[in-house]
Design a protein around this motif. Sequence first.
Motif, short mmCIF file in Angstrom:
data_model
loop_
_atom_site.label_atom_id
_atom_site.label_comp_id
_atom_site.label_asym_id
_atom_site.label_seq_id
_atom_site.Cartn_x
_atom_site.Cartn_y
_atom_site.Cartn_z
N VAL A 89 0.86 -1.19 0.00
CA VAL A 89 0.00 0.00 0.00
C VAL A 89 0.89 1.23 0.00
O VAL A 89 1.63 1.48 0.96
CB VAL A 89 -0.95 0.01 1.21
CG1 VAL A 89 -1.75 1.30 1.24
CG2 VAL A 89 -1.88 -1.20 1.17
N THR A 90 0.83 2.01 -1.06
CA THR A 90 1.68 3.19 -1.19
C THR A 90 0.90 4.49 -1.13
O THR A 90 1.50 5.56 -1.10
CB THR A 90 2.47 3.13 -2.51
OG1 THR A 90 1.56 2.99 -3.61
CG2 THR A 90 3.44 1.95 -2.52
N THR A 91 -0.44 4.40 -1.11
CA THR A 91 -1.29 5.59 -0.98
C THR A 91 -2.41 5.27 -0.01
O THR A 91 -3.09 4.24 -0.16
CB THR A 91 -1.89 6.01 -2.33
OG1 THR A 91 -0.85 6.29 -3.26
CG2 THR A 91 -2.76 7.25 -2.18
N VAL A 92 -2.61 6.13 0.99
CA VAL A 92 -3.71 5.95 1.94
C VAL A 92 -4.51 7.23 2.05
O VAL A 92 -3.97 8.32 1.89
CB VAL A 92 -3.19 5.54 3.35
CG1 VAL A 92 -2.53 4.17 3.32
CG2 VAL A 92 -2.23 6.59 3.92
N LYS A 344 -1.61 8.10 -9.85
CA LYS A 344 -1.63 6.83 -9.14
C LYS A 344 -2.39 5.77 -9.94
O LYS A 344 -3.09 6.07 -10.90
CB LYS A 344 -2.29 6.99 -7.77
CG LYS A 344 -1.73 8.12 -6.90
CD LYS A 344 -0.32 7.85 -6.46
CE LYS A 344 0.16 8.94 -5.49
NZ LYS A 344 1.57 8.73 -5.10
N GLY A 345 -2.23 4.51 -9.53
CA GLY A 345 -3.04 3.43 -10.09
C GLY A 345 -2.65 2.96 -11.47
O GLY A 345 -3.41 2.24 -12.11
N ASN A 350 5.80 9.19 -16.54
CA ASN A 350 5.32 10.40 -15.85
C ASN A 350 4.34 10.11 -14.72
O ASN A 350 3.95 11.04 -14.00
CB ASN A 350 4.71 11.41 -16.83
CG ASN A 350 5.71 11.90 -17.85
OD1 ASN A 350 6.87 12.17 -17.52
ND2 ASN A 350 5.29 11.97 -19.12
N SER A 351 3.91 8.85 -14.56
CA SER A 351 3.10 8.54 -13.39
C SER A 351 4.02 8.38 -12.18
O SER A 351 5.23 8.21 -12.30
CB SER A 351 2.27 7.27 -13.61
OG SER A 351 3.11 6.14 -13.73
N ASP A 352 3.43 8.47 -10.98
CA ASP A 352 4.23 8.32 -9.77
C ASP A 352 4.87 6.94 -9.71
O ASP A 352 4.24 5.94 -10.09
CB ASP A 352 3.37 8.53 -8.53
CG ASP A 352 2.99 9.99 -8.32
OD1 ASP A 352 3.54 10.85 -9.03
OD2 ASP A 352 2.15 10.26 -7.45
N ALA A 353 6.09 6.88 -9.23
CA ALA A 353 6.81 5.61 -9.13
C ALA A 353 6.41 4.89 -7.86
O ALA A 353 7.17 4.81 -6.88
CB ALA A 353 8.32 5.84 -9.19
N ASP A 354 5.18 4.41 -7.83
CA ASP A 354 4.65 3.56 -6.76
C ASP A 354 4.48 2.17 -7.37
O ASP A 354 3.55 1.94 -8.16
CB ASP A 354 3.30 4.07 -6.27
CG ASP A 354 3.37 5.43 -5.62
OD1 ASP A 354 4.45 5.79 -5.12
OD2 ASP A 354 2.35 6.15 -5.61
N ILE A 355 5.37 1.25 -7.03
CA ILE A 355 5.45 -0.02 -7.74
C ILE A 355 5.61 -1.16 -6.73
O ILE A 355 6.41 -1.07 -5.81
CB ILE A 355 6.63 -0.05 -8.73
CG1 ILE A 355 6.53 1.13 -9.71
CG2 ILE A 355 6.69 -1.36 -9.49
CD1 ILE A 355 7.75 1.29 -10.61
N ALA A 370 7.96 3.30 -3.26
CA ALA A 370 6.95 4.32 -2.99
C ALA A 370 7.54 5.69 -3.26
O ALA A 370 8.60 6.03 -2.72
CB ALA A 370 6.47 4.23 -1.55
N LYS A 371 6.87 6.47 -4.08
CA LYS A 371 7.36 7.79 -4.48
C LYS A 371 8.81 7.73 -4.96
O LYS A 371 9.62 8.60 -4.69
CB LYS A 371 7.19 8.79 -3.34
CG LYS A 371 5.74 9.02 -2.96
CD LYS A 371 5.50 10.31 -2.22
CE LYS A 371 6.06 10.28 -0.83
NZ LYS A 371 5.66 11.47 -0.05
N GLY A 372 9.13 6.64 -5.67
CA GLY A 372 10.45 6.48 -6.26
C GLY A 372 11.51 5.93 -5.33
O GLY A 372 12.65 5.68 -5.76
N LYS A 373 11.17 5.71 -4.07
CA LYS A 373 12.15 5.23 -3.10
C LYS A 373 11.92 3.77 -2.77
O LYS A 373 10.78 3.34 -2.54
CB LYS A 373 12.07 6.07 -1.82
CG LYS A 373 13.19 5.78 -0.83
CD LYS A 373 13.18 6.80 0.30
CE LYS A 373 14.34 6.57 1.26
NZ LYS A 373 14.36 7.60 2.34
#
Length: 388
Positions: A89-92, A344-345, A350-355, A370-373
């Motif tokens: 879960v990278t977005t709450v 997201k999703g 160019n989308s957020d790096a949430d993988i 999450a957020k590239g980290k």
Amino acid sequence: MLTLIQNVECYAPSPQGSVDILIANNAIAHIAPDISLTSSLVNVIDGSNLIALPGLVDSLVHISGGGGEGGFHTRTPQMSLTEATLHGVTTVIGALGTDATTRTLPDLVAKAKGLNIEGISAYCYTGSYHLPARTITGSVTDDIVLIDAMIGVGEVAIADHRAAEPTVQALAEVAAQARTGGMISGKAGIVYIHTGDGKRQLSLLHDVINNTDIPASQFYPTHINRNQGLLEAGIAWTRSGGVIDMTTSTNEQFIEEGEIPAADAIAYCLTNGVTARHLSMSSDGNASLPVFDDNGMLVGLEVGKVGSLFDAFKALVLEHNVSLENAIQVVSTTPARMLKLHQKGKLKPNSDADIVLCNKTTLDIVHVIAKGKHVVAQGKAIVKGTFE
């Protein structure tokens, strides 16, 4: 910092085949086969035998804790960072529930800001179960426009003995206020709806959309898997253009009393012609899950788990044979679209790096970005919250 994921089977959520994914700072820079980089500054992750999917978007978490069912000492704890990251879960999106007295909106916003600093994307709703809505500025519209973290109002309770028994007029007014705030700020302005097991089910939502100009897309009802009758009412809501959400946190007593496991409910909806575009799941993490005896006395209290969302995702694929594309939509793409989290999703440049990188066979989580980290490696948290 550059990160390169090599030779991974990518689901964006549609299948993209075996590719490399290049991440620059907090965004996806490029997706293509055989990306070649020679810089020593590149962090390389071997994606062989793994699948890549967008980070999960959990539309209901009591990130700052919730009120208990048995007095002050049963207030539930705050969510920690790794409760989310270890489970993909990278977005709450945080919310208040029944208790908007000892749990407050300023604390909710502060917790969301803290989680953003620690490493994931966190937002929240203004308001709580009851109407008129509690706010920080004195206005639902102003909260959404002026407070960066706030993207809507919720969770407003209907069909529940703990609700304020909102009228059509009251619910329409708060929906209009949220909608206006969303339009001005470019946010979702959504009204997130807590649905109880009362006999009115979703009838109040139908009354609003049938008697006002407010569309079904303005409302996002959850807990639709409480029982079979409510699930059927939820399917009817999707026929009006709405999206319905299933809750993944549960306990044995809830199931014995008729609650349908979230993955089972999603599979049932898909079988009955509802598309994944109109379905989602959320954890209700850190909510209180009370256990009562035969006399209705509280005998125990469990706490909702954010990790239940990924467990339900796995159950969809491994137990119900739902395609990965559809399952990803349910836990990531659909909630991101409903909440207007446009980056997201999805996995695309160019989308957020949430993988999330999972084992192809078991779907066990191996890595999370999450957020590239890089926050989870080989199934272990390599970034923890401040007090973990």
